[in-house]
Design a protein around this motif. Structure first.
Motif, PDB file in Angstrom:
ATOM      1  N   ARG A 119      -7.076  70.257 -20.893  1.00 23.12           N
ATOM      2  CA  ARG A 119      -6.486  71.587 -21.038  1.00 23.12           C
ATOM      3  C   ARG A 119      -7.638  72.575 -21.132  1.00 23.12           C
ATOM      4  O   ARG A 119      -8.376  72.565 -22.112  1.00 23.12           O
ATOM      5  CB  ARG A 119      -5.624  71.628 -22.296  1.00 23.12           C
ATOM      6  CG  ARG A 119      -4.897  72.902 -22.492  1.00 23.12           C
ATOM      7  CD  ARG A 119      -4.030  72.802 -23.759  1.00 23.12           C
ATOM      8  NE  ARG A 119      -3.942  74.095 -24.361  1.00 23.12           N
ATOM      9  CZ  ARG A 119      -4.711  74.558 -25.345  1.00 23.12           C
ATOM     10  NH1 ARG A 119      -5.617  73.781 -25.890  1.00 23.12           N
ATOM     11  NH2 ARG A 119      -4.565  75.763 -25.807  1.00 23.12           N
ATOM     12  N   LEU A 120      -7.810  73.377 -20.124  1.00 27.46           N
ATOM     13  CA  LEU A 120      -8.964  74.268 -20.046  1.00 27.46           C
ATOM     14  C   LEU A 120      -8.516  75.728 -19.978  1.00 27.46           C
ATOM     15  O   LEU A 120      -7.982  76.167 -18.960  1.00 27.46           O
ATOM     16  CB  LEU A 120      -9.792  73.935 -18.807  1.00 27.46           C
ATOM     17  CG  LEU A 120     -10.232  72.479 -18.700  1.00 27.46           C
ATOM     18  CD1 LEU A 120     -10.695  72.159 -17.309  1.00 27.46           C
ATOM     19  CD2 LEU A 120     -11.318  72.202 -19.705  1.00 27.46           C
ATOM     20  N   VAL A 138      -9.125  79.534 -19.298  1.00 21.10           N
ATOM     21  CA  VAL A 138     -10.092  80.324 -18.542  1.00 21.10           C
ATOM     22  C   VAL A 138      -9.625  81.777 -18.505  1.00 21.10           C
ATOM     23  O   VAL A 138      -8.453  82.064 -18.714  1.00 21.10           O
ATOM     24  CB  VAL A 138     -10.280  79.804 -17.091  1.00 21.10           C
ATOM     25  CG1 VAL A 138     -10.840  78.401 -17.084  1.00 21.10           C
ATOM     26  CG2 VAL A 138      -8.987  79.858 -16.307  1.00 21.10           C
ATOM     27  N   GLU A 149      -4.337  79.037 -18.394  1.00 22.87           N
ATOM     28  CA  GLU A 149      -4.618  77.677 -18.849  1.00 22.87           C
ATOM     29  C   GLU A 149      -4.519  76.761 -17.635  1.00 22.87           C
ATOM     30  O   GLU A 149      -3.530  76.810 -16.893  1.00 22.87           O
ATOM     31  CB  GLU A 149      -3.603  77.278 -19.914  1.00 22.87           C
ATOM     32  CG  GLU A 149      -3.856  75.928 -20.513  1.00 22.87           C
ATOM     33  CD  GLU A 149      -2.875  75.638 -21.628  1.00 22.87           C
ATOM     34  OE1 GLU A 149      -3.343  75.368 -22.740  1.00 22.87           O
ATOM     35  OE2 GLU A 149      -1.661  75.671 -21.386  1.00 22.87           O
ATOM     36  N   VAL A 150      -5.536  75.948 -17.416  1.00 23.52           N
ATOM     37  CA  VAL A 150      -5.535  74.972 -16.328  1.00 23.52           C
ATOM     38  C   VAL A 150      -5.411  73.599 -16.970  1.00 23.52           C
ATOM     39  O   VAL A 150      -6.181  73.259 -17.872  1.00 23.52           O
ATOM     40  CB  VAL A 150      -6.829  75.070 -15.481  1.00 23.52           C
ATOM     41  CG1 VAL A 150      -6.827  74.016 -14.388  1.00 23.52           C
ATOM     42  CG2 VAL A 150      -6.970  76.459 -14.884  1.00 23.52           C
ATOM     43  N   LEU A 184     -12.774  71.918 -12.622  1.00 28.74           N
ATOM     44  CA  LEU A 184     -12.210  70.605 -12.968  1.00 28.74           C
ATOM     45  C   LEU A 184     -12.990  69.407 -12.432  1.00 28.74           C
ATOM     46  O   LEU A 184     -13.191  68.442 -13.167  1.00 28.74           O
ATOM     47  CB  LEU A 184     -10.764  70.518 -12.494  1.00 28.74           C
ATOM     48  CG  LEU A 184      -9.728  71.148 -13.401  1.00 28.74           C
ATOM     49  CD1 LEU A 184      -8.356  71.101 -12.742  1.00 28.74           C
ATOM     50  CD2 LEU A 184      -9.678  70.451 -14.729  1.00 28.74           C
ATOM     51  N   ALA A 206     -12.211  76.959 -13.815  1.00 26.34           N
ATOM     52  CA  ALA A 206     -12.101  75.793 -14.699  1.00 26.34           C
ATOM     53  C   ALA A 206     -13.099  74.708 -14.318  1.00 26.34           C
ATOM     54  O   ALA A 206     -13.498  73.898 -15.154  1.00 26.34           O
ATOM     55  CB  ALA A 206     -10.686  75.229 -14.655  1.00 26.34           C
TER      56      ALA A 206
END
Length: 94
Positions: free
Chosen positions: A20-21, A23, A9-10, A40, A38
């Motif tokens: 909250r991504l 991957v 989680e990134v 970002l 991710a």
């Protein structure tokens, strides 16, 4: 049999909004790999990831740090003022 991908989680928090991504990265992946997965900067307007401001579950890490399944990579904001200076200023003003 191929090893299962790591679920990472990134997260990134900015004033007023958080991202909250989740991957998936291959085994042996690093913090840099998770950030690349991710993507970002494409999702967070104006974000510039500082390699000095990264953590995994609150522990400061480098982009080369290896990840484990379930880790949470945190993109931290740089400090605006040294915490010790802020404390001294509050004590002086009190």
């Amino acid at each position: 049999m191929a090893a299962a991908p790591l679920r990472i989680e990134v997260v990134c928090a900015q004033p007023g909004r958080a991202w909250r991504l989740p991957v998936e990265v291959p085994p042996g992946a690093t913090v840099a790999d998770a950030l690349a997965a991710a993507d970002l900067p494409a999702k967070v307007p104006g974000l510039v990831v500082d390699p000095e401001c990264l953590a995994v579950f609150g522990r400061t890490v480098t982009p080369a740090e290896a990840l484990r399944d379930g880790d949470r990579v945190e993109v931290l904001r740089p400090l605006l003022i040294d915490p010790m200076q802020a404390r001294r200023r509050r004590a002086r003003d009190a």
